[in-house]
Design a protein around this motif. Structure first.
Motif, PDB file in Angstrom:
ATOM      1  N   PRO A 426       0.840  -1.202   0.000  1.00 31.89           N
ATOM      2  CA  PRO A 426       0.000   0.000   0.000  1.00 31.89           C
ATOM      3  C   PRO A 426       0.874   1.251   0.000  1.00 31.89           C
ATOM      4  O   PRO A 426       1.870   1.334   0.715  1.00 31.89           O
ATOM      5  CB  PRO A 426      -0.796  -0.135   1.299  1.00 31.89           C
ATOM      6  CG  PRO A 426      -0.826  -1.601   1.574  1.00 31.89           C
ATOM      7  CD  PRO A 426       0.501  -2.124   1.096  1.00 31.89           C
ATOM      8  N   GLY A 427       0.520   2.217  -0.825  1.00 31.44           N
ATOM      9  CA  GLY A 427       1.304   3.439  -0.939  1.00 31.44           C
ATOM     10  C   GLY A 427       2.305   3.413  -2.067  1.00 31.44           C
ATOM     11  O   GLY A 427       2.788   4.457  -2.491  1.00 31.44           O
ATOM     12  N   VAL A 428       2.648   2.228  -2.544  1.00 30.93           N
ATOM     13  CA  VAL A 428       3.593   2.103  -3.652  1.00 30.93           C
ATOM     14  C   VAL A 428       2.833   2.167  -4.969  1.00 30.93           C
ATOM     15  O   VAL A 428       1.811   1.517  -5.129  1.00 30.93           O
ATOM     16  CB  VAL A 428       4.383   0.779  -3.555  1.00 30.93           C
ATOM     17  CG1 VAL A 428       5.289   0.605  -4.762  1.00 30.93           C
ATOM     18  CG2 VAL A 428       5.196   0.743  -2.271  1.00 30.93           C
ATOM     19  N   ARG A 429       3.337   2.970  -5.880  1.00 30.92           N
ATOM     20  CA  ARG A 429       2.674   3.108  -7.175  1.00 30.92           C
ATOM     21  C   ARG A 429       3.499   2.427  -8.261  1.00 30.92           C
ATOM     22  O   ARG A 429       4.724   2.510  -8.257  1.00 30.92           O
ATOM     23  CB  ARG A 429       2.475   4.590  -7.505  1.00 30.92           C
ATOM     24  CG  ARG A 429       1.420   5.254  -6.636  1.00 30.92           C
ATOM     25  CD  ARG A 429       1.325   6.743  -6.910  1.00 30.92           C
ATOM     26  NE  ARG A 429       2.468   7.451  -6.318  1.00 30.92           N
ATOM     27  CZ  ARG A 429       2.630   8.768  -6.395  1.00 30.92           C
ATOM     28  NH1 ARG A 429       1.738   9.517  -7.051  1.00 30.92           N
ATOM     29  NH2 ARG A 429       3.658   9.345  -5.828  1.00 30.92           N
ATOM     30  N   GLU A 430       2.790   1.774  -9.175  1.00 30.03           N
ATOM     31  CA  GLU A 430       3.439   1.096 -10.295  1.00 30.03           C
ATOM     32  C   GLU A 430       2.837   1.571 -11.608  1.00 30.03           C
ATOM     33  O   GLU A 430       1.634   1.800 -11.701  1.00 30.03           O
ATOM     34  CB  GLU A 430       3.303  -0.425 -10.177  1.00 30.03           C
ATOM     35  CG  GLU A 430       4.071  -1.020  -9.014  1.00 30.03           C
ATOM     36  CD  GLU A 430       4.232  -2.522  -9.157  1.00 30.03           C
ATOM     37  OE1 GLU A 430       3.859  -3.055 -10.222  1.00 30.03           O
ATOM     38  OE2 GLU A 430       4.738  -3.147  -8.219  1.00 30.03           O
ATOM     39  N   PHE A 431       3.716   1.675 -12.617  1.00 28.12           N
ATOM     40  CA  PHE A 431       3.287   2.155 -13.927  1.00 28.12           C
ATOM     41  C   PHE A 431       3.838   1.203 -14.988  1.00 28.12           C
ATOM     42  O   PHE A 431       5.061   1.097 -15.155  1.00 28.12           O
ATOM     43  CB  PHE A 431       3.795   3.578 -14.161  1.00 28.12           C
ATOM     44  CG  PHE A 431       3.350   4.555 -13.113  1.00 28.12           C
ATOM     45  CD1 PHE A 431       2.164   5.258 -13.260  1.00 28.12           C
ATOM     46  CD2 PHE A 431       4.107   4.752 -11.960  1.00 28.12           C
ATOM     47  CE1 PHE A 431       1.743   6.150 -12.287  1.00 28.12           C
ATOM     48  CE2 PHE A 431       3.697   5.642 -10.983  1.00 28.12           C
ATOM     49  CZ  PHE A 431       2.516   6.341 -11.145  1.00 28.12           C
ATOM     50  N   PRO A 432       2.970   0.474 -15.706  1.00 29.67           N
ATOM     51  CA  PRO A 432       3.445  -0.459 -16.740  1.00 29.67           C
ATOM     52  C   PRO A 432       4.190   0.281 -17.845  1.00 29.67           C
ATOM     53  O   PRO A 432       3.760   1.352 -18.302  1.00 29.67           O
ATOM     54  CB  PRO A 432       2.151  -1.087 -17.271  1.00 29.67           C
ATOM     55  CG  PRO A 432       1.131  -0.846 -16.200  1.00 29.67           C
ATOM     56  CD  PRO A 432       1.506   0.447 -15.560  1.00 29.67           C
ATOM     57  N   LEU A 433       5.300  -0.292 -18.269  1.00 24.11           N
ATOM     58  CA  LEU A 433       6.151   0.325 -19.278  1.00 24.11           C
ATOM     59  C   LEU A 433       6.247  -0.498 -20.559  1.00 24.11           C
ATOM     60  O   LEU A 433       6.823  -0.040 -21.535  1.00 24.11           O
ATOM     61  CB  LEU A 433       7.569   0.525 -18.716  1.00 24.11           C
ATOM     62  CG  LEU A 433       7.685   1.410 -17.476  1.00 24.11           C
ATOM     63  CD1 LEU A 433       9.085   1.309 -16.889  1.00 24.11           C
ATOM     64  CD2 LEU A 433       7.350   2.851 -17.815  1.00 24.11           C
ATOM     65  N   GLY A 434       5.726  -1.717 -20.549  1.00 23.84           N
ATOM     66  CA  GLY A 434       5.846  -2.585 -21.711  1.00 23.84           C
ATOM     67  C   GLY A 434       7.153  -3.356 -21.681  1.00 23.84           C
ATOM     68  O   GLY A 434       7.872  -3.384 -20.682  1.00 23.84           O
ATOM     69  N   ALA A 435       7.481  -3.983 -22.785  1.00 24.61           N
ATOM     70  CA  ALA A 435       8.697  -4.795 -22.887  1.00 24.61           C
ATOM     71  C   ALA A 435       9.906  -3.911 -23.136  1.00 24.61           C
ATOM     72  O   ALA A 435       9.852  -2.964 -23.930  1.00 24.61           O
ATOM     73  CB  ALA A 435       8.544  -5.831 -23.993  1.00 24.61           C
ATOM     74  N   LEU A 436      11.006  -4.218 -22.462  1.00 24.44           N
ATOM     75  CA  LEU A 436      12.247  -3.487 -22.681  1.00 24.44           C
ATOM     76  C   LEU A 436      12.898  -3.987 -23.973  1.00 24.44           C
ATOM     77  O   LEU A 436      12.818  -5.160 -24.305  1.00 24.44           O
ATOM     78  CB  LEU A 436      13.197  -3.700 -21.503  1.00 24.44           C
ATOM     79  CG  LEU A 436      12.708  -3.170 -20.155  1.00 24.44           C
ATOM     80  CD1 LEU A 436      13.706  -3.532 -19.052  1.00 24.44           C
ATOM     81  CD2 LEU A 436      12.490  -1.672 -20.198  1.00 24.44           C
ATOM     82  N   PRO A 437      13.573  -3.109 -24.711  1.00 26.69           N
ATOM     83  CA  PRO A 437      14.161  -3.521 -26.002  1.00 26.69           C
ATOM     84  C   PRO A 437      15.300  -4.513 -25.811  1.00 26.69           C
ATOM     85  O   PRO A 437      16.110  -4.383 -24.885  1.00 26.69           O
ATOM     86  CB  PRO A 437      14.650  -2.193 -26.600  1.00 26.69           C
ATOM     87  CG  PRO A 437      14.829  -1.283 -25.419  1.00 26.69           C
ATOM     88  CD  PRO A 437      13.774  -1.677 -24.427  1.00 26.69           C
ATOM     89  N   ALA A 438      15.357  -5.505 -26.675  1.00 28.46           N
ATOM     90  CA  ALA A 438      16.440  -6.476 -26.612  1.00 28.46           C
ATOM     91  C   ALA A 438      17.755  -5.858 -27.059  1.00 28.46           C
ATOM     92  O   ALA A 438      18.819  -6.229 -26.567  1.00 28.46           O
ATOM     93  CB  ALA A 438      16.107  -7.689 -27.485  1.00 28.46           C
ATOM     94  N   ASP A 439      17.698  -4.899 -27.975  1.00 28.94           N
ATOM     95  CA  ASP A 439      18.900  -4.260 -28.485  1.00 28.94           C
ATOM     96  C   ASP A 439      18.689  -2.752 -28.460  1.00 28.94           C
ATOM     97  O   ASP A 439      17.987  -2.207 -29.311  1.00 28.94           O
ATOM     98  CB  ASP A 439      19.189  -4.727 -29.913  1.00 28.94           C
ATOM     99  CG  ASP A 439      20.495  -4.147 -30.450  1.00 28.94           C
ATOM    100  OD1 ASP A 439      21.160  -3.378 -29.719  1.00 28.94           O
ATOM    101  OD2 ASP A 439      20.849  -4.458 -31.604  1.00 28.94           O
ATOM    102  N   PRO A 440      19.285  -2.035 -27.492  1.00 25.97           N
ATOM    103  CA  PRO A 440      19.048  -0.593 -27.397  1.00 25.97           C
ATOM    104  C   PRO A 440      19.675   0.205 -28.540  1.00 25.97           C
ATOM    105  O   PRO A 440      19.410   1.397 -28.662  1.00 25.97           O
ATOM    106  CB  PRO A 440      19.710  -0.221 -26.062  1.00 25.97           C
ATOM    107  CG  PRO A 440      20.722  -1.286 -25.825  1.00 25.97           C
ATOM    108  CD  PRO A 440      20.150  -2.544 -26.426  1.00 25.97           C
ATOM    109  N   ALA A 441      20.464  -0.453 -29.379  1.00 19.27           N
ATOM    110  CA  ALA A 441      21.066   0.262 -30.505  1.00 19.27           C
ATOM    111  C   ALA A 441      20.086   0.440 -31.642  1.00 19.27           C
ATOM    112  O   ALA A 441      20.335   1.203 -32.575  1.00 19.27           O
ATOM    113  CB  ALA A 441      22.311  -0.485 -30.992  1.00 19.27           C
ATOM    114  N   THR A 442      18.955  -0.305 -31.603  1.00 16.12           N
ATOM    115  CA  THR A 442      17.999  -0.228 -32.716  1.00 16.12           C
ATOM    116  C   THR A 442      16.778   0.530 -32.295  1.00 16.12           C
ATOM    117  O   THR A 442      16.511   0.718 -31.120  1.00 16.12           O
ATOM    118  CB  THR A 442      17.585  -1.646 -33.138  1.00 16.12           C
ATOM    119  OG1 THR A 442      17.006  -2.339 -32.029  1.00 16.12           O
ATOM    120  CG2 THR A 442      18.781  -2.423 -33.629  1.00 16.12           C
TER     121      THR A 442
END
Length: 442
Positions: A426-442
């Motif tokens: 209780p008191g903690v907030r969460e925000f969905p962000l989706g899937a993280l990229p497998a390759d941040p260069a693309t």
């Protein structure tokens, strides 16, 4: 000196509860429990079928009643599936491991050279799951899944039902299903040869149709009945494959239906070169055996996110505003289904303040992903965070079992409890962000 409690892996399926161990340096093995069908596992009780969390609890309870508590518990879950928060039971909390990672851990332990990308196809009792796996910095990044899960009954279960219906046997009788599993274990080779010949030479299928391949509960199941029921498997698999692209990709088939070489060949013709399991491995047990090796610490699951995760923060230095990147999670820290990782410095959580944006609509928080050797992160996603002047909190990130990221804000002194989600306090907030990229260069 008292021996340490063994590490245990559980795969709580829709038809069987499978518990495995990997003791010492020996190969992983399926644990024998009272009522176990040899080579299959403990039949899943009707009361927990369709509820994976309850099935997991039932499997572990059966193990504990016979062998005592486990020292470490790893639970296999289909990629993309969530489990509700575990109730406090005093048992060791399970580490969740996605089925693709569990299977790939089995191959890595056997020394199989990794192929990347590879498509892991789980042909299970409930459905078909397809996950594309890419090896990135020693970690398997898994995307997907495409899934076909017919309701009611399931995928592999539909095949059994069609066979029993075709033989005039009751398809919902647990004892008949148990006897069918035993009959298949005794005559797998004969059944597969008959099915393969009928599929390969439809013009000769009629000659073999009356050949009896199984005797179950006083009834006879013929090759013709098996051949007609086989269409349930191929049609369902083709539905799952329909959403994939046309690129040819090596495919690794696991699950109970993957015991059929005819079905695996059908899959390979549509996707790519089949990847063999370690010699002698039953594809229905591949996931739980791999998870047992992970539980015993004999192989790393390679399921942690390989890149650093950061947020863009605003600071005032010397009276001038400045943007900086605050690293929340160093490379190889975030684990699917694992605990929240909070930004730290000097061993203490970083305190962040948030001022509301103009108009009081909240502040946009940018999530960044930084690959190895990169000086700056690449923007992955952004989320608007409601905040009031003076709010201060610790900022963290967690991954659900399916690899979905959530931004976590932990207030330093919450005054008004916020309804929690996904098991947060209780008191903690969460925000969905989706899937993280497998390759941040693309």
């Amino acid at each position: 000196m008292t021996a340490a409690a063994p590490a245990v892996a559980v795969d709580a399926g829709s038809r069987y509860l499978r518990v495995a161990r990997a003791d010492g340096e020996g190969p992983p093995y399926l644990v024998d429990l009272p009522g176990t069908v040899p080579g299959e596992g403990l039949p899943t009780p009707d009361r927990v079928r369709g509820d994976r969390a309850a099935a997991l609890a039932a499997a572990y309870a059966a193990y504990r009643a016979h062998y005592g508590p486990a020292g470490r518990l790893v639970a296999v879950v289909p990629h993309g599936e969530h489990l509700p928060p575990a109730r406090e039971t005093g048992e060791p909390p399970p580490r969740l491991l996605g089925a693709p990672h569990a299977v790939l851990a089995l191959l890595r332990h056997a020394g199989t050279p990794p192929l990347s990308p590879v498509l892991v196809c789980d042909l299970g009792g409930a459905g078909v799951g397809l996950a594309r796996c890419v090896l990135t910095g020693g970690t398997w990044a898994v995307s997907g899944p495409a899934r076909y899960a017919p309701v009611p009954g399931g995928y592999g279960a539909a095949f059994d039902r069609a066979m029993l219906d075709g033989a005039g046997l009751p398809a919902d009788d647990p004892e008949v299903l148990r006897l069918l599993a035993l009959a298949r274990a005794r005559s797998t080779r004969r059944t597969e040869v008959a099915l393969d010949r009928m599929v390969a030479r439809p013009d000769r299928a009629g000659r073999m149709a009356d050949t009896v391949v199984h005797e179950v509960a006083g009834g006879e199941i013929t090759a013709g009945v098996v051949h007609r029921a086989f269409a349930r498997l191929t049609e369902g698999l083709d539905r799952a494959l329909a959403g994939l692209g046309q690129d040819r990709t090596p495919v690794l088939a696991v699950g109970g239906a993957a015991r059929s070489a005819t079905l695996v060949r059908h899959l390979a013709e549509r996707v790519g070169l089949p990847v063999p399991l370690p010699e002698g491995t039953d594809p229905a047990l591949a996931a739980v055996l791999g998870a047992a090796l992970v539980a015993a610490g004999r192989v790393d699951a390679a399921d942690r996110y390989p890149h650093a995760v950061a947020v863009r923060v605003h600071r005032t230095v010397g009276g001038l505003p400045r943007d900086e990147e605050l690293v929340i999670s160093p490379p190889g820290t975030l684990a699917p289904g694992g605990a929240t990782v909070f930004a730290e410095t000097g061993g203490e959580r970083v305190r962040i303040g948030a001022a509301p944006a103009e108009g009081g609509t909240g502040r946009e928080v940018q999530l960044l992903v930084r690959g190895a050797g990169a000086r700056n992160g690449v923007s992955a996603t952004a989320v608007t965070v409601p905040a009031a002047a003076g709010d201060r909190f610790h900022v963290g990130v967690r991954l659900t079992a399916d690899g979905t990221a959530h931004l976590v804000l932990h207030p330093l002194a919450p005054e008004v409890p916020v309804p929690h989600r996904h098991g947060a306090e209780p008191g903690v907030r969460e925000f969905p962000l989706g899937a993280l990229p497998a390759d941040p260069a693309t």
